[in-house]
Design an enzyme around this catalytic site. Structure first.
Site, short mmCIF file in Angstrom:
data_model
loop_
_atom_site.label_atom_id
_atom_site.label_comp_id
_atom_site.label_asym_id
_atom_site.label_seq_id
_atom_site.Cartn_x
_atom_site.Cartn_y
_atom_site.Cartn_z
N SER A 162 58.41 87.64 50.85
CA SER A 162 59.64 88.19 51.41
C SER A 162 60.79 88.08 50.39
O SER A 162 60.71 88.65 49.32
CB SER A 162 59.95 87.47 52.72
OG SER A 162 60.91 88.16 53.47
N ASP A 184 54.05 90.68 51.29
CA ASP A 184 54.62 91.31 52.47
C ASP A 184 56.11 91.63 52.36
O ASP A 184 56.90 91.30 53.25
CB ASP A 184 54.37 90.46 53.72
CG ASP A 184 54.26 91.34 54.96
OD1 ASP A 184 53.58 92.38 54.89
OD2 ASP A 184 54.83 90.99 56.01
N HIS A 373 54.10 88.20 59.54
CA HIS A 373 54.86 88.35 58.30
C HIS A 373 54.63 87.16 57.37
O HIS A 373 54.53 87.33 56.15
CB HIS A 373 56.35 88.47 58.63
CG HIS A 373 57.24 88.56 57.43
ND1 HIS A 373 57.03 89.48 56.42
CD2 HIS A 373 58.33 87.82 57.06
CE1 HIS A 373 57.97 89.32 55.49
NE2 HIS A 373 58.76 88.33 55.85
#
Length: 413
Positions: A162, A184, A373
């Site tokens: 992230s 991701d 996530h």
């Protein structure tokens, strides 16, 4: 009565009848002890799960504080080798989010594994007045240079999730990074999600009654689907009423006289019906009652409310920097002069430029199913295996696992 029953009760042709012995008493009026339990849970009994926190020491060998230009940065590490694999966490997490990945990777490849607490996160002590991508990138480059020099490492591999992925790309773009793994985060999807970020942050509980309740919320809300990862990661995301990060004083909390108030036992969950049970019918209508969905169970049973434990960082205050974190991420990723791997939780996260770049072979891509996530927490074994394969196949580290081998032709684009 069957033939077998007649033989047992009446005797067979070979005279192999079993005597009907009366129960033996170990003492007058006392039955002999029963057989020990088999360990199988009785259908319909209540499940109890432990949400007790786990110390970082279970997964990491050392924790050190490295000085930056305007702060002190916390780094967890283990292992050794010519290559340094530096792990960068996402917004709101800490270096401990990589604990299980580091543990698995240590068994797969010859390398040093380190995880940093970014500025404003974890135990790192640095000003949060400037949380721009440029500042975060400068911090990581400073820490990485110190680790490479002190360990005499020949290669640097950056792995980022992230926000950490955006920082890793920013550092790798400038060169000096042999391998780049981004987890991701894709520019288009990231920028779109920013519109809902404040609402998401407001929907989270702002306080927790205990460390265990914070871990329980983390698992039941779906922030992390792996309870073992949540036990070590969540203490790095919350602080106590004195402002201390829970992971920094977890040993003191566990041995505290107030342990029962700080680390509460797990809550009682709904009993599980046996596998062959019949669905319960509504007494009035005679129809089957619909089962509650997982989301309904999470919303009703996930603990929240007032308490002495709060989030270590208020992410809402960093909003002015959000768009800058992910701007030009795709172009910078494709331009980075490194071997590249992109791990995603779904192919729908790819934007057009990334799809074209992937078809042109500019980077490797791996999609992991049934994860959220926080891929590194939900499926740490698969993430570690992917990283190990990546660095071994690009000849950046030697393999410790017979299933991870070097191909005859390097895969570096």
């Amino acid at each position: 009565m069957s033939n077998l029953q007649r033989k047992v009760l009446g005797g067979g042709a070979a005279g192999a009848a079993l005597p009907m012995a009366a129960p033996r008493l170990s003492a007058p009026g006392v039955l002999p002890p029963t057989a020990p339990p088999t360990g199988r849970r009785r259908p319909g009994s209540f499940r109890r799960r432990s949400y007790s926190p786990v110390s970082w020491k279970k997964y990491w060998e050392t924790k050190e504080q490295l000085k930056g230009e305007d702060g002190v940065f916390t780094v967890y590490s283990r292992g050794s080798g010519d290559t340094l694999v530096l792990l960068l966490h996402g917004g709101g997490y800490s270096g401990l989010t990589w604990s299980l990945v580091g543990d698995e990777l240590f068994r797969m490849a010859e390398c040093r594994i380190a995880a940093i607490d970014l500025r404003g996160h974890g135990e790192t002590s640095a000003s949060v007045d400037d949380m721009s991508l440029q500042t975060l990138s400068k911090d990581v480059r400073c820490v990485a240079d110190q680790l490479v020099d002190s360990g005499n490492h020949k290669s640097l591999v950056l792995v980022g999730h992230s926000l950490g992925g955006a920082v890793a790309v920013s550092v790798a773009k400038e060169g000096g990074v042999a391998g780049l793994v981004v987890i991701d985060v894709v520019e288009g999807t990231a920028l779109e999600s920013l519109n809902h970020m404040q609402g998401f942050l407001r929907s989270r509980p702002q306080q927790f009654r205990s460390v265990s309740h914070a871990i329980e919320w983390c698992v039941r809300s779906g922030q992390a689907r792996n309870i073992e990862s949540a036990k070590v990661s969540m203490p790095g995301q919350i602080k106590d009423k004195h402002g201390r990060l829970v992971s920094s004083c977890i040993d003191d909390l566990i041995s505290s006289p107030q342990k029962d108030q700080i680390i509460e036992s797990a809550t009682r969950l709904t009993p599980e019906p046996p596998p062959d049970s019949i669905k319960e019918e509504d007494e009035e209508t005679g129809t089957e009652k619909p089962r509650e969905t997982e989301e309904q169970n999470n919303s009703e049973s996930a603990p929240a409310g007032n308490g002495p434990f709060t989030w270590a960082i208020d992410l809402s205050t960093t909003e002015p920097y959000w768009s800058g974190w992910f701007a030009d991420l795709t172009a910078n990723f494709l331009a980075a002069p490194s071997a590249k791997l992109l791990m995603l939780a779904g192919v729908d996260r790819l934007d057009k430029d990334m799809m074209v770049g992937q078809m042109q072979g500019k980077f490797q891509m791996l999609v992991l199913p049934q994860v959220g996530h926080a891929i590194q927490e939900d499926s740490p074994d698969k993430v570690a295996e992917a990283i190990a394969n990546f660095i071994v196949r690009n000849r950046l580290a030697a393999s410790k696992d017979s299933n991870i081998v070097v191909p005859k032709i390097p895969l570096r684009p």
